[in-house]
Design an enzyme around this catalytic site. Sequence first.
Site, mmCIF file in Angstrom:
data_model
loop_
_atom_site.group_PDB
_atom_site.id
_atom_site.type_symbol
_atom_site.label_atom_id
_atom_site.label_comp_id
_atom_site.label_asym_id
_atom_site.label_seq_id
_atom_site.Cartn_x
_atom_site.Cartn_y
_atom_site.Cartn_z
ATOM 1 N N ILE A 19 0.828 -1.197 0.000
ATOM 2 C CA ILE A 19 0.000 0.000 0.000
ATOM 3 C C ILE A 19 0.866 1.252 0.000
ATOM 4 O O ILE A 19 0.587 2.216 -0.713
ATOM 5 C CB ILE A 19 -0.938 0.008 1.229
ATOM 6 C CG1 ILE A 19 -1.958 -1.132 1.133
ATOM 7 C CG2 ILE A 19 -1.672 1.343 1.340
ATOM 8 C CD1 ILE A 19 -2.788 -1.321 2.392
ATOM 9 N N GLY A 37 9.768 6.410 2.840
ATOM 10 C CA GLY A 37 10.440 5.974 4.061
ATOM 11 C C GLY A 37 10.198 4.510 4.328
ATOM 12 O O GLY A 37 9.069 4.024 4.206
ATOM 13 N N ASP A 61 12.814 3.543 10.835
ATOM 14 C CA ASP A 61 12.252 2.477 11.646
ATOM 15 C C ASP A 61 11.254 3.142 12.584
ATOM 16 O O ASP A 61 11.639 3.881 13.498
ATOM 17 C CB ASP A 61 13.356 1.781 12.440
ATOM 18 C CG ASP A 61 12.832 0.630 13.302
ATOM 19 O OD1 ASP A 61 11.595 0.499 13.454
ATOM 20 O OD2 ASP A 61 13.660 -0.131 13.833
ATOM 21 N N TYR A 153 -3.844 -7.662 16.196
ATOM 22 C CA TYR A 153 -3.867 -6.701 15.089
ATOM 23 C C TYR A 153 -5.058 -5.769 15.230
ATOM 24 O O TYR A 153 -4.925 -4.538 15.148
ATOM 25 C CB TYR A 153 -3.921 -7.451 13.761
ATOM 26 C CG TYR A 153 -3.992 -6.563 12.541
ATOM 27 C CD1 TYR A 153 -2.849 -5.953 12.041
ATOM 28 C CD2 TYR A 153 -5.202 -6.347 11.884
ATOM 29 C CE1 TYR A 153 -2.900 -5.140 10.913
ATOM 30 C CE2 TYR A 153 -5.271 -5.536 10.765
ATOM 31 C CZ TYR A 153 -4.120 -4.937 10.278
ATOM 32 O OH TYR A 153 -4.185 -4.126 9.166
ATOM 33 N N LYS A 157 -5.385 -1.569 15.967
ATOM 34 C CA LYS A 157 -6.123 -0.650 15.094
ATOM 35 C C LYS A 157 -7.237 0.062 15.867
ATOM 36 O O LYS A 157 -7.516 1.247 15.615
ATOM 37 C CB LYS A 157 -6.682 -1.400 13.884
ATOM 38 C CG LYS A 157 -5.612 -2.051 13.011
ATOM 39 C CD LYS A 157 -4.589 -1.048 12.506
ATOM 40 C CE LYS A 157 -3.566 -1.697 11.590
ATOM 41 N NZ LYS A 157 -2.587 -0.732 11.037
ATOM 42 N N VAL A 186 -6.866 -5.907 1.798
ATOM 43 C CA VAL A 186 -6.197 -5.360 0.617
ATOM 44 C C VAL A 186 -5.261 -6.420 0.048
ATOM 45 O O VAL A 186 -4.598 -7.147 0.793
ATOM 46 C CB VAL A 186 -5.397 -4.089 0.959
ATOM 47 C CG1 VAL A 186 -4.796 -3.468 -0.300
ATOM 48 C CG2 VAL A 186 -6.297 -3.079 1.667
ATOM 49 N N THR A 188 -2.291 -7.436 -0.718
ATOM 50 C CA THR A 188 -0.860 -7.217 -0.510
ATOM 51 C C THR A 188 -0.278 -8.444 0.175
ATOM 52 O O THR A 188 -0.996 -9.371 0.568
ATOM 53 C CB THR A 188 -0.582 -5.994 0.379
ATOM 54 O OG1 THR A 188 -1.073 -6.258 1.706
ATOM 55 C CG2 THR A 188 -1.236 -4.738 -0.172
#
Length: 279
Positions: A19, A37, A61, A153, A157, A186, A188
Amino acid sequence: MQRTPAGLVIAVTGAARGIGREIARELAAAGARVAVGDRDLEAAVDTARQLPGDVAAFAVDVTDTASFTAFLEAVEERWAPIDVLVNNAGVMWVGPFDEEPDSAARRQVDVNLLGVIRGVRLAAPAMRARGRGQIVTVASGAAKLAPAGEATYAATKHAVYGYLNAVRTELHGSGVQLSVVLPGVVETELAAGTATGPVRRLAPAEVAQAVLAVIRRPRFEITLPRRLNFGARMAALLPDPARFLLLRAVVPNQVLADKNARRTYENRAVSGTEGASEQ
């Protein structure tokens, strides 16, 4: 009123892959000066070379304050003060909650939550002093609808959503806008081996277009697809029996995700032993 991203200095974390790479591509095509980055500097350099316009790669990082500070300073030194920071870096472990290693839980909190907090804390004060700026965070639909198999996860969020809501209250009237993008699944590497459910997988470019849209017309929240927001509202109102029926119908269950298909990604991103932190 819409604004043009042309000429804006925009820094994107986790931008070497997935993404983040598409966000950088979309913003560069719109004329922004884009900082790619990533913890994997080699991959960031490769991505920057492929993008049009004024684009440069930087190491960052997001779990390290000194690294994040150096990233923001390097971007400003190259161009000008940062107009928009895109907090995109994120990692995900999936599986039964009682089988999740401590290291995976810590990694997700460090990147997904503390990385966002760090970005806001480092970038927002300078923006407030100038009276303008925006921080866009790519979170997840899991902030509203928590899938089974994504407990930690989803927790990160949810926490990000709450944190941004609190900080935007503090920043109200300062000229600094906080925005959060909440996509569903998504296509990915992060989603490798996971179930899709009844909602189609989004393309990374769709999330990138949503980020561009919220920069052009700043607002707090964008959900992709929009019906995820409707499902979240319904789930909050229903009694448990109906709620669980709804969740089974619309939210993919990741407890039985294909761990073999996810091994390469989780070894690289979630273990933190190599590569980048990215969505």
